[in-house]
Design an enzyme around this catalytic site. Sequence first.
Site, PDB file in Angstrom:
ATOM      1  N   ARG A 228       0.850  -1.183   0.000  1.00 31.03           N
ATOM      2  CA  ARG A 228       0.000   0.000   0.000  1.00 31.03           C
ATOM      3  C   ARG A 228       0.889   1.238   0.000  1.00 31.03           C
ATOM      4  O   ARG A 228       1.965   1.247   0.590  1.00 31.03           O
ATOM      5  CB  ARG A 228      -0.886   0.047   1.256  1.00 31.03           C
ATOM      6  CG  ARG A 228      -2.120  -0.819   1.173  1.00 31.03           C
ATOM      7  CD  ARG A 228      -3.153  -0.255   0.187  1.00 31.03           C
ATOM      8  NE  ARG A 228      -4.348  -1.064   0.122  1.00 31.03           N
ATOM      9  CZ  ARG A 228      -4.545  -2.072  -0.741  1.00 31.03           C
ATOM     10  NH1 ARG A 228      -3.616  -2.419  -1.606  1.00 31.03           N
ATOM     11  NH2 ARG A 228      -5.694  -2.731  -0.751  1.00 31.03           N
ATOM     12  N   HIS A 276      -0.857   1.021  -9.482  1.00 33.01           N
ATOM     13  CA  HIS A 276      -1.589   0.097  -8.590  1.00 33.01           C
ATOM     14  C   HIS A 276      -2.205  -1.028  -9.440  1.00 33.01           C
ATOM     15  O   HIS A 276      -3.417  -1.269  -9.407  1.00 33.01           O
ATOM     16  CB  HIS A 276      -2.667   0.839  -7.793  1.00 33.01           C
ATOM     17  CG  HIS A 276      -3.121   0.075  -6.572  1.00 33.01           C
ATOM     18  ND1 HIS A 276      -3.387   0.684  -5.368  1.00 33.01           N
ATOM     19  CD2 HIS A 276      -3.357  -1.256  -6.374  1.00 33.01           C
ATOM     20  CE1 HIS A 276      -3.778  -0.247  -4.499  1.00 33.01           C
ATOM     21  NE2 HIS A 276      -3.770  -1.415  -5.089  1.00 33.01           N
TER      22      HIS A 276
HETATM   23  P1  NDP Z   1      -1.821 -11.438   4.458  1.00 35.88           P
HETATM   24  O1  NDP Z   1      -2.703 -10.943   5.551  1.00 35.88           O
HETATM   25  O2  NDP Z   1      -1.930 -12.865   4.040  1.00 35.88           O
HETATM   26  O3  NDP Z   1      -0.299 -11.155   4.825  1.00 35.88           O
HETATM   27  C1  NDP Z   1       0.122  -9.985   5.456  1.00 35.88           C
HETATM   28  C2  NDP Z   1       1.506 -10.217   6.007  1.00 35.88           C
HETATM   29  O4  NDP Z   1       1.971  -9.010   6.637  1.00 35.88           O
HETATM   30  C3  NDP Z   1       1.524 -11.310   7.096  1.00 35.88           C
HETATM   31  O5  NDP Z   1       2.708 -12.052   6.992  1.00 35.88           O
HETATM   32  C4  NDP Z   1       1.537 -10.490   8.384  1.00 35.88           C
HETATM   33  O6  NDP Z   1       2.124 -11.151   9.486  1.00 35.88           O
HETATM   34  C5  NDP Z   1       2.401  -9.324   7.953  1.00 35.88           C
HETATM   35  N1  NDP Z   1       2.191  -8.167   8.842  1.00 35.88           N
HETATM   36  C6  NDP Z   1       1.057  -7.479   9.078  1.00 35.88           C
HETATM   37  N2  NDP Z   1       1.263  -6.509   9.993  1.00 35.88           N
HETATM   38  C7  NDP Z   1       2.564  -6.596  10.350  1.00 35.88           C
HETATM   39  C8  NDP Z   1       3.375  -5.906  11.276  1.00 35.88           C
HETATM   40  N3  NDP Z   1       2.896  -4.901  12.024  1.00 35.88           N
HETATM   41  N4  NDP Z   1       4.660  -6.289  11.404  1.00 35.88           N
HETATM   42  C9  NDP Z   1       5.162  -7.320  10.666  1.00 35.88           C
HETATM   43  N5  NDP Z   1       4.447  -8.020   9.766  1.00 35.88           N
HETATM   44  C10 NDP Z   1       3.161  -7.667   9.609  1.00 35.88           C
HETATM   45  O7  NDP Z   1      -2.095 -10.469   3.206  1.00 35.88           O
HETATM   46  P2  NDP Z   1      -1.838 -10.747   1.648  1.00 35.88           P
HETATM   47  O8  NDP Z   1      -0.515 -11.375   1.510  1.00 35.88           O
HETATM   48  O9  NDP Z   1      -3.007 -11.412   1.047  1.00 35.88           O
HETATM   49  O10 NDP Z   1      -1.822  -9.243   1.096  1.00 35.88           O
HETATM   50  C11 NDP Z   1      -0.870  -8.317   1.542  1.00 35.88           C
HETATM   51  C12 NDP Z   1      -1.203  -6.926   1.068  1.00 35.88           C
HETATM   52  O11 NDP Z   1      -0.955  -6.784  -0.327  1.00 35.88           O
HETATM   53  C13 NDP Z   1      -2.666  -6.497   1.191  1.00 35.88           C
HETATM   54  O12 NDP Z   1      -2.988  -6.126   2.509  1.00 35.88           O
HETATM   55  C14 NDP Z   1      -2.748  -5.328   0.222  1.00 35.88           C
HETATM   56  O13 NDP Z   1      -2.458  -4.130   0.906  1.00 35.88           O
HETATM   57  C15 NDP Z   1      -1.653  -5.625  -0.790  1.00 35.88           C
HETATM   58  N6  NDP Z   1      -2.182  -5.889  -2.129  1.00 35.88           N
HETATM   59  C16 NDP Z   1      -1.817  -5.058  -3.156  1.00 35.88           C
HETATM   60  C17 NDP Z   1      -2.253  -5.291  -4.431  1.00 35.88           C
HETATM   61  C18 NDP Z   1      -1.790  -4.460  -5.576  1.00 35.88           C
HETATM   62  O14 NDP Z   1      -2.327  -4.594  -6.671  1.00 35.88           O
HETATM   63  N7  NDP Z   1      -0.799  -3.609  -5.388  1.00 35.88           N
HETATM   64  C19 NDP Z   1      -3.178  -6.395  -4.717  1.00 35.88           C
HETATM   65  C20 NDP Z   1      -3.472  -7.230  -3.584  1.00 35.88           C
HETATM   66  C21 NDP Z   1      -3.001  -6.967  -2.327  1.00 35.88           C
HETATM   67  P3  NDP Z   1       1.479 -12.508  10.056  1.00 35.88           P
HETATM   68  O15 NDP Z   1       1.815 -13.564   9.012  1.00 35.88           O
HETATM   69  O16 NDP Z   1       2.200 -12.743  11.325  1.00 35.88           O
HETATM   70  O17 NDP Z   1       0.006 -12.277  10.190  1.00 35.88           O
HETATM   71  C1  OXD Z   2      -6.070  -5.300  -3.219  1.00 32.61           C
HETATM   72  C2  OXD Z   2      -5.684  -4.322  -4.213  1.00 32.61           C
HETATM   73  O1  OXD Z   2      -5.937  -5.039  -2.022  1.00 32.61           O
HETATM   74  O2  OXD Z   2      -6.106  -4.436  -5.371  1.00 32.61           O
HETATM   75  O3  OXD Z   2      -6.542  -6.393  -3.615  1.00 32.61           O
HETATM   76  O4  OXD Z   2      -4.913  -3.415  -3.904  1.00 32.61           O
END
Ligand code: NDP
Ligand code: OXD
Length: 313
Positions: A228, A276
């Site tokens: 993000r 994005h």
């Molecule tokens: P998940 O919830 O599966 O994974 C998030 C990861 O971040 C987990 O490993 C989590 O830790 C870690 N995390 C969260 N908070 C913290 C913190 N404070 N400190 C350390 N680690 C942290 O999400 P996804 O993998 O499915 O997606 C990740 C992000 O990708 C989404 O939230 C979105 O913002 C972004 N995204 C962007 C897109 C784009 O087109 N650019 C499309 C889709 C998603 P833990 O494993 O311990 O829970």
């Molecule tokens: C998502 C994105 O969060 O598109 O899936 O950014």
Amino acid sequence: MDKGKILLAVTGFHPQHWRELLAADREVVLEPDGASDPSITYAVVWKQKPNILASLPNLRAIFSIGAGVDHIFTDPGLPDVPIVRVVADNLTQYMTEYVVWRVLDHHRQGMFYRALQPKKMWREAQQRPAGDISVGIMGLGHLGRAAASVLLSLGFAVNGWSRTDRPMQGVSTYVGEAGLIPFLNATDILVVLLPLTPQTQGIINYGLLKELRRHNGLGGAVLINAGRGRLQKDADILRALDDGTLKEASLDVFEVEPLPKTSPLWSHPKLFVTPHAAATSDPEHLVPIMLRQMAAFERGEKLDNLVDREAGY
Ligand code: NDP
Ligand code: OXD
């Protein structure tokens, strides 16, 4: 339980195709219609207008159109019902492709060669093997793990950082605040796949980028952010690119989107910008998953991929 009716509440794009696909299975109302409608049980949302969900007396669950759910939490009137986020093979595949594309482009000196071509310059850059480069995935969640496994298969050393302990075979994992600096110190190419939460906002700043390893075969540290935009400080990234703290960067997300035309990020020679677009939510793939979940919920089964409200993702 009867087939619940859906409110589709979206801003920023026209959800016509989402509506058609959802309506093939159950009744759908497009916001601004549907205010206070007691027959609505589900909301399918992307950046919904504030307080509209609070007016629905029988809402049972909210379905996010994206994997990230920060857009939902900005609503001051968010009702206390389960929130389901996107976990889908095709979205994971898109993100893996984006991450691997950007890692390989930086690793194989894409920026260097693209700058030489208009000058018709025949010069070979020094190239190290993938095994000399370590890619650190910040956010070793659903998307991070999928990208990590392909990077491992290409021979990169892979590190992962998460909030809770998430071991993964072949990956050096680091946990929480205590693990952050050691993770950065062992990372040449930083890939950010974190969710935006109060804990992660602004985490990609100049001080953090300074901690990356840069005495490596790449000739500097690299940042790739597809998580993000508000995880990062755009100005700090520019500063880091200008003073050599970062050799190069690829950004898919920005503090303000669309990226304003006046932003110097657009024209920075060491920066690759995408709008994005790393992993787009495709209704053809995601609507069937949502409809299956709604049907299962109505049979009394659990909802999958629920958001942890406390953690914010
Ligand atoms: P998940 O919830 O599966 O994974 C998030 C990861 O971040 C987990 O490993 C989590 O830790 C870690 N995390 C969260 N908070 C913290 C913190 N404070 N400190 C350390 N680690 C942290 O999400 P996804 O993998 O499915 O997606 C990740 C992000 O990708 C989404 O939230 C979105 O913002 C972004 N995204 C962007 C897109 C784009 O087109 N650019 C499309 C889709 C998603 P833990 O494993 O311990 O829970
Ligand atoms: C998502 C994105 O969060 O598109 O899936 O950014």
